[in-house]
Design an enzyme around this catalytic site. Structure first.
Site: not given
Ligand code: 8YV
Length: 330
Positions: A240, A269, A287
């Protein structure tokens, strides 16, 4: 019997929406409109459950405004968008999608680390700009990846999958820091060694962040931590954006104390800090850690399994497979 109503907040696979329709009256979002908070609140009225993504924030105020909500099912392993304690206090089940995205996300993390270290996106920009007119011995020279020291901050499933790639595929020495140490049986095949955070920062050639984001881990890498890192090291973040103080990172990259960074996640983002965009020594992706078709489908299916079970249907009725707050069951 009337079916419970659920919201599918973002566009997902039509087959998954169809699965949900077998049990629920579904309001979906085939246009994939991003709904501002007020609209999300309005769409959640009268819904018993919601399949959400990292873009939807679920907090106490939202839960209070949607008293019928019984389950929020994230299509993501990270769940910093959900206030789980607030869910538990209101007996709302919260779920995520662990396991199904581990290898895909580790692939991207490793690729981004290599892209940053070996200056791949920087080299491509140079070439596309028509600036390549000769070979020279020191053109785009960079630190090696193979045989170097891989540092992993956050040694969960994805951290371990990255360690495996580094140790077994690239002969890297693996150091990690995590709240808890791995079992020796997991450490041994990777030659992975637990170290304190300071040692990890000082000794890693390539540091990868794979830890969950929360108030406690906000800016876990800031100016002081960057100053501890080896001159010429790289930093990759696939977890993150808020884990890293981006202004401090941009300064370290500008000064050359850090050779390069690989970033898949950003503090604001989808906006990206202009200080980072201005730098050549950063490999950037939007991402996409879990973005393979098979993995996204597995994530959507698991989120749907969770929602179906949370609202009392299917073979796991009442026991969603990846429940984050089992205390609500009592
Ligand atoms: C997602 C992610 O695509 O799973 C996670 O924590 O960061 C990604 O795989 C994103 O969060 C959308 O929900």
């Amino acid at each position: 019997m009337t079916k419970p109503r659920v919201l599918v907040a973002r566009k997902v696979f039509p087959e998954v929406v169809e699965r949900l329709r077998a049990h629920f009256e579904v309001e979906d979002n085939a246009d994939d409109t991003i709904h501002p908070r007020e609209q999300l609140l309005a769409r959640l009225q009268g819904k018993s459950g919601a399949l959400i993504t990292g873009s939807e924030r679920i907090d106490a105020a939202l839960l209070d405004a949607c008293p019928q909500l019984r389950a929020v099912c994230n299509m993501a392993v990270g769940y910093n968008n959900i206030d789980v304690a607030a869910c538990s206090a209101r007996k709302v089940m919260a779920t995520n999608t662990p396991g199904v995205l581990t290898e895909t996300t580790a692939d991207l993390g490793f690729a981004l680390m290599m892209a940053a270290a070996r200056r791949i996106t920087e080299g491509e920009r140079y070439l596309r700009a028509g600036r390549w007119d000769r070979w020279s011995y020191d053109m785009f020279v960079a630190p090696d990846v193979h045989g170097s020291t891989l540092g992993i901050l956050g040694m969960g499933r994805i951290g371990q999958a990255i360690a495996r790639r580094g140790a077994l595929g690239f002969g890297m020495k693996v150091l990690y820091h995590n709240r808890s140490r791995l079992e020796p049986a997991l450490e041994a095949p990777l030659g992975a060694r637990w170290v304190d955070k300071g040692t990890l920062l000082r000794e890693s050639d390539h540091l990868v962040l794979v830890l969950p984001y929360s108030g406690e881990t906000h800016h876990t890498i800031g100016a002081a931590e960057l100053a501890l890192m080896k001159r010429g090291a790289t930093l990759t973040n696939i977890a993150r954006g808020g884990l890293v103080d981006e202004e401090a990172l941009a300064r370290a990259l500008r000064s050359g104390s850090l050779a390069a960074a690989g970033l898949d996640v950003f503090e604001g983002e989808p906006k990206v800090n202009p200080a980072l965009l201005a730098l050549d020594n950063v490999a950037l992706t939007p991402h996409i850690g879990s973005a393979s078709l098979a993995t996204r489908r597995a994530m959507a299916d698991l989120a749907a399994d969770n929602l179906i079970a949370a609202l009392g249907f299917g073979p796991q009725a009442g026991r969603p497979p990846s429940l984050l707050n089992p205390e609500v069951l009592g």
